[in-house]
Design an enzyme around this catalytic site. Structure first.
Site, mmCIF file in Angstrom:
data_model
loop_
_atom_site.group_PDB
_atom_site.id
_atom_site.type_symbol
_atom_site.label_atom_id
_atom_site.label_comp_id
_atom_site.label_asym_id
_atom_site.label_seq_id
_atom_site.Cartn_x
_atom_site.Cartn_y
_atom_site.Cartn_z
ATOM 1 C CD GLU A 241 -7.396 18.507 -14.033
ATOM 2 O OE1 GLU A 241 -6.319 18.250 -13.445
ATOM 3 O OE2 GLU A 241 -7.528 18.451 -15.261
ATOM 4 N NE ARG A 267 1.365 -9.014 12.908
ATOM 5 C CZ ARG A 267 1.961 -10.162 12.667
ATOM 6 N NH1 ARG A 267 1.266 -11.294 12.730
ATOM 7 N NH2 ARG A 267 3.243 -10.207 12.363
ATOM 8 C CD GLN A 278 2.943 7.302 23.857
ATOM 9 O OE1 GLN A 278 4.166 7.473 23.834
ATOM 10 N NE2 GLN A 278 2.174 7.716 24.864
#
Length: 392
Positions: A241, A267, A278
């Protein structure tokens, strides 16, 4: 140690991406568990039996290939709850039966689990025994023809939809960890009472709920492995798991980082793309570094599992790294998308709540650090010498 994929493995992953993408699933919605049709798609893709033996309808793949398959599902499938259900089914129910079950038990269960005819679940967690598995209160008392189980399991993933359960119970409380045993309990067994799905914050497609055992009688043939082997079986299950299921979040992180990078390139704010600021560029770069580091930890844990290594530390390290990565990537992606990230039924909002359980399932982050510090000898004056051959 070679983490390079063969040509066959690369083609298999590419085919899996195309197949899962064709499902056109949306993020899981509150109150809606996976459907029979969606489960059937997982079965047809081979995901439900990926690591199970081929003689029982599985793919016969190792842990590394299994992690790759679920990473691929996490990338291609936006419904993380469905991916979680499929992985829990395989790793917490199918693999314990495949590795510890009797020939008759395998013949009965594995073909049905591999194909998706059955849904598998695992019952170990209790309200007073979450990460503290040693505090199990569910009991299994011997009787003439088998055992009588009594107790309540909570947060049972797939429980409300399951056809078969792997249940952990105390057969001898005086023996501590060696007094815990595992049982395979089919749906419809007298005294097995399965509760309805409980509401959760995330992973909505994965139904989870309570399972009560009230004078639940099972035969000796339902015992998984020898009596008292429950803790060893559970530890082995956690290796699977914590490495392979965790790989789902590698895939989701890769998908979210790709979407976010594209968004930040397109955008514009203050007359230039977000990606040219940055602070944004460095944030995304750091997350890409952590994604690669987490992937290496997962792959190493799986590679060691395939080599027969029984140390718990590699899988615990992988889980700690990737579970925090999942939350950080999802929250950062939502933040960088701005209002779009929280608008309406945004998949980014879903990704945040789907990432929240990652630090809890299969043992909390704190439990993973306990395991790591113990096996490294940090918490004792002398390093712990674990005789894994005896423990398993």
């Amino acid at each position: 140690m070679d983490f390079g994929w063969s040509r066959e493995e690369r083609l298999l992953a590419e085919e899996l991406v195309e197949e899962i993408a064709s499902w056109q699933l949306s993020p899981g919605e509150r109150g809606r568990s996976f459907t029979a049709a969606e489960w059937s798609l997982c079965g047809k893709a081979g995901l439900l039996g990926w690591a199970m033996p081929t003689e029982y309808g599985g793919r016969g793949m190792g842990a590394l290939s299994t992690a790759n398959a679920f990473e691929t599902m996490g990338f291609a499938c936006s419904d993380t709850g469905l991916a979680f259900s499929a992985a829990a089914h395989l790793l917490a129910c199918g693999m314990p039966i495949a590795e510890f079950g009797s020939p008759e038990m395998k013949e009965t269960c594995l073909p049905r689990l591999s194909s998706g005819q059955w849904v598998g679940a695992n019952g170990v967690t209790e309200e007073q025994a979450g990460s503290d598995v040693f505090s199990l209160s569910t009991t299994a008392e011997r009787c003439d023809d088998g055992y009588v189980l009594n107790g309540r399991k909570s947060f049972v993933s797939n429980g409300p939809a399951a056809d078969v359960f792997v249940i952990y119970a105390r057969t001898d409380p005086s023996l501590g960890a060696l007094g815990i045993s595992a049982f395979v309990v089919p749906k419809g067994t007298h005294g097995l009472i399965v509760g309805p799905p409980q509401e959760k914050v995330g992973l909505h497609s994965c139904p989870a709920g309570y399972v009560d055992l009230v004078e639940c009688r099972v035969g000796r043939e339902n015992l998984l492995g020898p009596e008292g082997a429950g803790m060893s079986i559970f530890k082995r299950t956690m290796q699977w798991e914590r490495s392979c299921l965790t790989a789902i979040y590698l895939g989701t992180a890769k998908r979210l980082l790709s979407l976010t990078s594209d968004h930040c390139a397109a955008r514009k704010q203050f007359d230039r793309p977000l990606a040219q600021h940055q602070a944004v560029a460095h944030t995304l770069a750091r997350l890409h570094v952590r994604l690669e580091a987490g992937r290496l930890l997962v792959y190493r844990a799986c590679w060691l599992l395939d080599q027969g290594d029984k140390s718990l530390t590699p899988a615990s390290m992988a889980k700690v790294s990737v579970s925090q990565l999942a939350l950080d990537v999802s929250t950062t992606a939502t933040h960088l998308f701005g209002s779009l990230g929280i608008w309406g039924n945004s998949p980014l909002g879903h990704s945040v709540v789907d990432a929240l359980p990652a630090s809890l399932f299969s043992g909390s982050t704190e439990m993973q650090y306990d395991i790591i510090s113990s096996e490294l000898g940090i918490t004792q004056a002398e390093p712990i010498r674990i005789d894994h051959d005896r423990a398993f």
